[in-house]
Design an enzyme around this catalytic site. Structure first.
Site, PDB file in Angstrom:
ATOM      1  N   GLU A  77       1.820  -1.240   9.478  1.00  0.00           N
ATOM      2  CA  GLU A  77       1.227  -2.346   8.692  1.00  0.00           C
ATOM      3  C   GLU A  77       1.231  -3.683   9.431  1.00  0.00           C
ATOM      4  OE1 GLU A  77       2.227  -3.378   4.311  1.00  0.00           O
ATOM      5  OE2 GLU A  77       2.720  -5.113   5.506  1.00  0.00           O
ATOM      6  N   ARG A 116      -4.239  -3.381   1.860  1.00  0.00           N
ATOM      7  CA  ARG A 116      -3.631  -4.006   3.056  1.00  0.00           C
ATOM      8  C   ARG A 116      -4.661  -4.154   4.168  1.00  0.00           C
ATOM      9  NH1 ARG A 116      -0.440  -4.287  -0.422  1.00  0.00           N
ATOM     10  NH2 ARG A 116       1.814  -4.001  -0.349  1.00  0.00           N
ATOM     11  N   SER A 168       7.278  -3.745   4.484  1.00  0.00           N
ATOM     12  CA  SER A 168       6.918  -2.345   4.784  1.00  0.00           C
ATOM     13  C   SER A 168       6.397  -2.254   6.214  1.00  0.00           C
ATOM     14  CB  SER A 168       5.809  -1.858   3.849  1.00  0.00           C
ATOM     15  OG  SER A 168       6.213  -1.957   2.504  1.00  0.00           O
TER      16      SER A 168
HETATM   17  P1  FAD Z   1       2.050 -14.003   9.980  1.00  0.00           P
HETATM   18  O1  FAD Z   1       3.052 -12.916  10.061  1.00  0.00           O
HETATM   19  O2  FAD Z   1       2.354 -15.276  10.665  1.00  0.00           O
HETATM   20  O3  FAD Z   1       0.645 -13.448  10.503  1.00  0.00           O
HETATM   21  C1  FAD Z   1       0.198 -12.166  10.128  1.00  0.00           C
HETATM   22  C2  FAD Z   1      -1.182 -11.936  10.769  1.00  0.00           C
HETATM   23  O4  FAD Z   1      -2.127 -12.834  10.194  1.00  0.00           O
HETATM   24  C3  FAD Z   1      -1.198 -12.232  12.275  1.00  0.00           C
HETATM   25  O5  FAD Z   1      -2.084 -11.332  12.875  1.00  0.00           O
HETATM   26  C4  FAD Z   1      -1.728 -13.655  12.359  1.00  0.00           C
HETATM   27  O6  FAD Z   1      -2.420 -13.909  13.565  1.00  0.00           O
HETATM   28  C5  FAD Z   1      -2.702 -13.691  11.181  1.00  0.00           C
HETATM   29  N1  FAD Z   1      -2.802 -15.025  10.588  1.00  0.00           N
HETATM   30  C6  FAD Z   1      -1.822 -15.726   9.974  1.00  0.00           C
HETATM   31  N2  FAD Z   1      -2.303 -16.898   9.507  1.00  0.00           N
HETATM   32  C7  FAD Z   1      -3.607 -16.941   9.846  1.00  0.00           C
HETATM   33  C8  FAD Z   1      -4.651 -17.905   9.657  1.00  0.00           C
HETATM   34  N3  FAD Z   1      -4.449 -19.058   9.020  1.00  0.00           N
HETATM   35  N4  FAD Z   1      -5.871 -17.609  10.164  1.00  0.00           N
HETATM   36  C9  FAD Z   1      -6.105 -16.449  10.818  1.00  0.00           C
HETATM   37  N5  FAD Z   1      -5.169 -15.505  11.027  1.00  0.00           N
HETATM   38  C10 FAD Z   1      -3.932 -15.752  10.537  1.00  0.00           C
HETATM   39  N6  FAD Z   1       3.003  -8.024   2.184  1.00  0.00           N
HETATM   40  C11 FAD Z   1       2.378  -7.571   1.076  1.00  0.00           C
HETATM   41  O7  FAD Z   1       1.132  -7.447   1.067  1.00  0.00           O
HETATM   42  N7  FAD Z   1       3.062  -7.232  -0.054  1.00  0.00           N
HETATM   43  C12 FAD Z   1       4.409  -7.341  -0.119  1.00  0.00           C
HETATM   44  O8  FAD Z   1       5.006  -7.029  -1.149  1.00  0.00           O
HETATM   45  C13 FAD Z   1       5.113  -7.822   1.027  1.00  0.00           C
HETATM   46  N8  FAD Z   1       6.460  -7.916   1.023  1.00  0.00           N
HETATM   47  C14 FAD Z   1       7.112  -8.373   2.124  1.00  0.00           C
HETATM   48  C15 FAD Z   1       8.509  -8.479   2.089  1.00  0.00           C
HETATM   49  C16 FAD Z   1       9.212  -8.945   3.176  1.00  0.00           C
HETATM   50  C17 FAD Z   1      10.721  -9.048   3.098  1.00  0.00           C
HETATM   51  C18 FAD Z   1       8.511  -9.324   4.354  1.00  0.00           C
HETATM   52  C19 FAD Z   1       9.270  -9.855   5.538  1.00  0.00           C
HETATM   53  C20 FAD Z   1       7.133  -9.199   4.419  1.00  0.00           C
HETATM   54  C21 FAD Z   1       6.409  -8.726   3.302  1.00  0.00           C
HETATM   55  N9  FAD Z   1       5.001  -8.595   3.310  1.00  0.00           N
HETATM   56  C22 FAD Z   1       4.354  -8.160   2.190  1.00  0.00           C
HETATM   57  C23 FAD Z   1       4.242  -8.934   4.511  1.00  0.00           C
HETATM   58  C24 FAD Z   1       3.924 -10.463   4.634  1.00  0.00           C
HETATM   59  O9  FAD Z   1       4.670 -11.189   3.715  1.00  0.00           O
HETATM   60  C25 FAD Z   1       2.437 -10.751   4.401  1.00  0.00           C
HETATM   61  O10 FAD Z   1       1.628 -10.002   5.280  1.00  0.00           O
HETATM   62  C26 FAD Z   1       2.114 -12.250   4.584  1.00  0.00           C
HETATM   63  O11 FAD Z   1       0.810 -12.506   4.145  1.00  0.00           O
HETATM   64  C27 FAD Z   1       2.259 -12.714   6.042  1.00  0.00           C
HETATM   65  O12 FAD Z   1       2.172 -14.116   6.060  1.00  0.00           O
HETATM   66  P2  FAD Z   1       2.602 -14.944   7.333  1.00  0.00           P
HETATM   67  O13 FAD Z   1       2.191 -16.346   7.121  1.00  0.00           O
HETATM   68  O14 FAD Z   1       4.040 -14.718   7.627  1.00  0.00           O
HETATM   69  O15 FAD Z   1       1.684 -14.267   8.451  1.00  0.00           O
HETATM   70  N1  EPU Z   2      11.019   5.622  -2.305  1.00  0.00           N
HETATM   71  C1  EPU Z   2      11.862   6.619  -1.884  1.00  0.00           C
HETATM   72  N2  EPU Z   2      12.644   6.384  -0.786  1.00  0.00           N
HETATM   73  C2  EPU Z   2      12.600   5.214  -0.107  1.00  0.00           C
HETATM   74  C3  EPU Z   2      11.715   4.205  -0.519  1.00  0.00           C
HETATM   75  C4  EPU Z   2      10.923   4.437  -1.639  1.00  0.00           C
HETATM   76  O1  EPU Z   2      11.931   7.687  -2.473  1.00  0.00           O
HETATM   77  O2  EPU Z   2      13.351   5.085   0.876  1.00  0.00           O
HETATM   78  C5  EPU Z   2      10.201   5.837  -3.511  1.00  0.00           C
HETATM   79  C6  EPU Z   2      10.650   4.897  -4.648  1.00  0.00           C
HETATM   80  O3  EPU Z   2      11.730   5.434  -5.361  1.00  0.00           O
HETATM   81  C7  EPU Z   2       9.393   4.790  -5.478  1.00  0.00           C
HETATM   82  C8  EPU Z   2       8.273   4.931  -4.441  1.00  0.00           C
HETATM   83  O4  EPU Z   2       8.867   5.488  -3.269  1.00  0.00           O
HETATM   84  O5  EPU Z   2       9.309   5.858  -6.385  1.00  0.00           O
HETATM   85  C9  EPU Z   2       7.603   3.601  -4.113  1.00  0.00           C
HETATM   86  O6  EPU Z   2       8.585   2.687  -3.663  1.00  0.00           O
HETATM   87  P1  EPU Z   2       8.475   1.098  -3.961  1.00  0.00           P
HETATM   88  O7  EPU Z   2       8.193   0.861  -5.398  1.00  0.00           O
HETATM   89  O8  EPU Z   2       9.658   0.440  -3.350  1.00  0.00           O
HETATM   90  O9  EPU Z   2       7.138   0.660  -3.220  1.00  0.00           O
HETATM   91  P2  EPU Z   2       6.540   1.028  -1.796  1.00  0.00           P
HETATM   92  O10 EPU Z   2       5.379   1.921  -1.973  1.00  0.00           O
HETATM   93  O11 EPU Z   2       7.615   1.495  -0.887  1.00  0.00           O
HETATM   94  C10 EPU Z   2       4.821  -0.893  -1.831  1.00  0.00           C
HETATM   95  C11 EPU Z   2       4.321  -1.941  -0.879  1.00  0.00           C
HETATM   96  C12 EPU Z   2       5.230  -3.139  -0.889  1.00  0.00           C
HETATM   97  C13 EPU Z   2       5.246  -3.720  -2.297  1.00  0.00           C
HETATM   98  C14 EPU Z   2       5.751  -2.642  -3.260  1.00  0.00           C
HETATM   99  C15 EPU Z   2       5.664  -3.089  -4.711  1.00  0.00           C
HETATM  100  C16 EPU Z   2       3.069  -0.847   0.859  1.00  0.00           C
HETATM  101  C17 EPU Z   2       3.043  -0.398   2.280  1.00  0.00           C
HETATM  102  N3  EPU Z   2       4.208  -1.391   0.448  1.00  0.00           N
HETATM  103  O12 EPU Z   2       6.060  -0.418  -1.328  1.00  0.00           O
HETATM  104  O13 EPU Z   2       4.685  -4.118  -0.001  1.00  0.00           O
HETATM  105  O14 EPU Z   2       6.065  -4.852  -2.384  1.00  0.00           O
HETATM  106  O15 EPU Z   2       4.939  -1.456  -3.140  1.00  0.00           O
HETATM  107  O16 EPU Z   2       4.326  -3.140  -5.093  1.00  0.00           O
HETATM  108  O17 EPU Z   2       2.073  -0.710   0.158  1.00  0.00           O
HETATM  109  C18 EPU Z   2       4.668  -4.847   2.262  1.00  0.00           C
HETATM  110  O18 EPU Z   2       3.459  -4.585   2.292  1.00  0.00           O
HETATM  111  O19 EPU Z   2       5.267  -5.351   3.248  1.00  0.00           O
HETATM  112  C19 EPU Z   2       5.445  -4.565   1.052  1.00  0.00           C
HETATM  113  C20 EPU Z   2       6.750  -4.777   0.962  1.00  0.00           C
END
Ligand code: FAD
Ligand code: EPU
Length: 342
Positions: free
Chosen positions: A333, A164, A238
């Site tokens: 994050e 991240r 997250s």
């Molecule tokens: P924004 O939120 O618009 O911007 C994020 C940051 O990047 C800001 O600081 C912005 O200034 C900068 N930025 C954006 N675009 C540019 C650009 N073109 N040039 C320079 N800077 C820029 N992330 C994960 O890694 N794994 C996950 O599994 C994951 N799951 C998610 C689930 C949900 C339900 C949600 C809401 C978010 C999740 N995220 C996850 C976080 C998010 O999806 C990512 O960080 C994504 O890349 C953000 O994209 P965005 O276009 O919305 O960026």
């Molecule tokens: N868990 C709990 N309690 C909770 C939540 C999770 O016990 O309330 C346990 C789950 O049961 C599991 C473990 O924690 O054993 C990990 O949970 P999960 O698989 O849901 O993944 P996570 O570590 O919580 C990360 C990323 C997610 C990504 C998933 C799948 C980070 C900060 N988050 O979540 O990314 O989608 O793994 O790879 O690394 C994001 O970055 O926004 C994001 C959603």
């Protein structure tokens, strides 16, 4: 290029915070980015770049220009027997790109299905999920320097990707605006199904021999079950990163908490922060419209009319409880924007 004034950011941040930008514009090209920079310089305004706003916490009205990066387009710029180099506009929707690659028999992004946001934001925190990170398919990116307007190419090493993390969250924070990302995709799949519930999900889908599309679908199904849909409940995924600690410290915590969840990553252990937060009693917590998701404690939520300060207040309390109980520090994050916040 059109500059709107007093523009609502509510539909442009996945938390749904009701804040405004003094000015708003959408960039469809590199020239638009440069026009926006000129507009800010001439009017002495700060500039905030947004993709789809799915990883930001907007604390208050923004007293400058919010520039949405909307550059579209995909082009195969090179191919050999095994790989294809695909250049993509920063404003393309990430999940649509994943689907397009699968429809065109290009592989590597399947585990990253359904991550919200744009292609241009993906390198900022090196998006990752289900055992894969962007960096595995990343080749280079083009970005406009905010100081000089010059277009600069960054290769993978220069992006300094981590968990991240990238150079754009550290030393080069707010210095470049990404216009295009080039990915290097495989012509034959190398499926990664070891992480979490992917295999079980494939079985429950009735899949006998998995392919990249079924893996992407399995990932999407798990995500839809575990994570709240921002269209329904505001959130930014997250809210905290999973802490990474030494094996020694992990073993110490395990003495008191034998059920702690940790994953070995070489010399270090990644701890499930969701588990830590749940142990501290926060799962499902709600104060007015701000809360902690009842299925995933790592996700802070806005049930409707919460503001960022209410979410940050809960975040601070969660950090204190995790520190007191486990002697571990949680790191936020998403990027927090507001006066006095860097
Ligand atoms: P924004 O939120 O618009 O911007 C994020 C940051 O990047 C800001 O600081 C912005 O200034 C900068 N930025 C954006 N675009 C540019 C650009 N073109 N040039 C320079 N800077 C820029 N992330 C994960 O890694 N794994 C996950 O599994 C994951 N799951 C998610 C689930 C949900 C339900 C949600 C809401 C978010 C999740 N995220 C996850 C976080 C998010 O999806 C990512 O960080 C994504 O890349 C953000 O994209 P965005 O276009 O919305 O960026
Ligand atoms: N868990 C709990 N309690 C909770 C939540 C999770 O016990 O309330 C346990 C789950 O049961 C599991 C473990 O924690 O054993 C990990 O949970 P999960 O698989 O849901 O993944 P996570 O570590 O919580 C990360 C990323 C997610 C990504 C998933 C799948 C980070 C900060 N988050 O979540 O990314 O989608 O793994 O790879 O690394 C994001 O970055 O926004 C994001 C959603």
């Amino acid at each position: 290029m059109q500059f709107e004034t007093e523009y609502s950011l509510k539909p442009h941040n996945s938390f749904g915070f009701d804040v405004k930008a003094s000015f708003w514009a959408s960039a469809q090209s590199i020239d638009d980015i440069r026009d926006a920079q000129r507009f800010c310089q001439e009017n002495s305004l700060p500039l905030l770049v947004l993709g789809e706003g799915s990883n930001v916490v907007l604390v208050e009205n923004y007293p400058g220009l919010v520039l949405k990066i909307a550059i579209q387009g995909k082009a195969i710029i090179k191919a050999d027997e095994a790989k294809v180099w695909l250049k993509v506009g920063a404003g393309e929707h990430w999940h649509s790109l994943v689907q397009w690659t699968l429809d065109n028999d290009l592989y590597g992004l399947e585990n990253l299905a359904l991550i919200p946001g744009t292609v241009g934001a993906a390198p900022i925190q090196n998006i990752g999920a289900y055992g894969v990170e962007l960096q595995a398919s990343f080749y280079s990116l083009d970005a406009v320097c905010r100081e000089t307007g010059e277009l600069v190419r960054f290769n993978k090493d220069e992006c300094d990707f981590g968990y991240r993390d990238s150079v754009f969250k550290g030393a080069l924070r707010d210095r470049y605006i990404i216009s295009h990302v080039t990915l290097c995709l495989a012509k034959t799949p190398d499926l990664k199904t070891d992480y979490g519930d992917i295999k079980t999900e494939l079985v429950s889908m009735g899949v006998v021999v998995a392919d990249a599309k079924s893996v992407a679908e399995a990932v999407a199904r798990i995500r839809q079950r575990k994570l709240p849909d921002p269209e329904v409940i505001g959130n930014a995924g997250s809210f905290f990163k999973n802490p990474i600690i030494s094996h020694e410290k992990f073993a110490q915590i395990q003495v008191k908490y034998p059920n702690i969840i940790g994953y070995a990553e070489g010399d270090l252990v990644k701890i499930a922060a969701g588990w830590l937060i749940e142990q501290c009693g926060w799962k499902g917590y709600r104060s007015n419209d701000a809360g902690v998701h009842d299925q995933q404690s790592l996700v802070l939520v806005n049930y409707g009319n919460a503001d960022a300060r209410q979410i940050l207040d809960i975040a601070q309390k969660i950090c204190s409880s995790v520190r007191d109980s486990f002697d571990l520090e949680l790191e936020v994050e998403p990027r927090v924007y507001g006066v006095g916040v860097r």
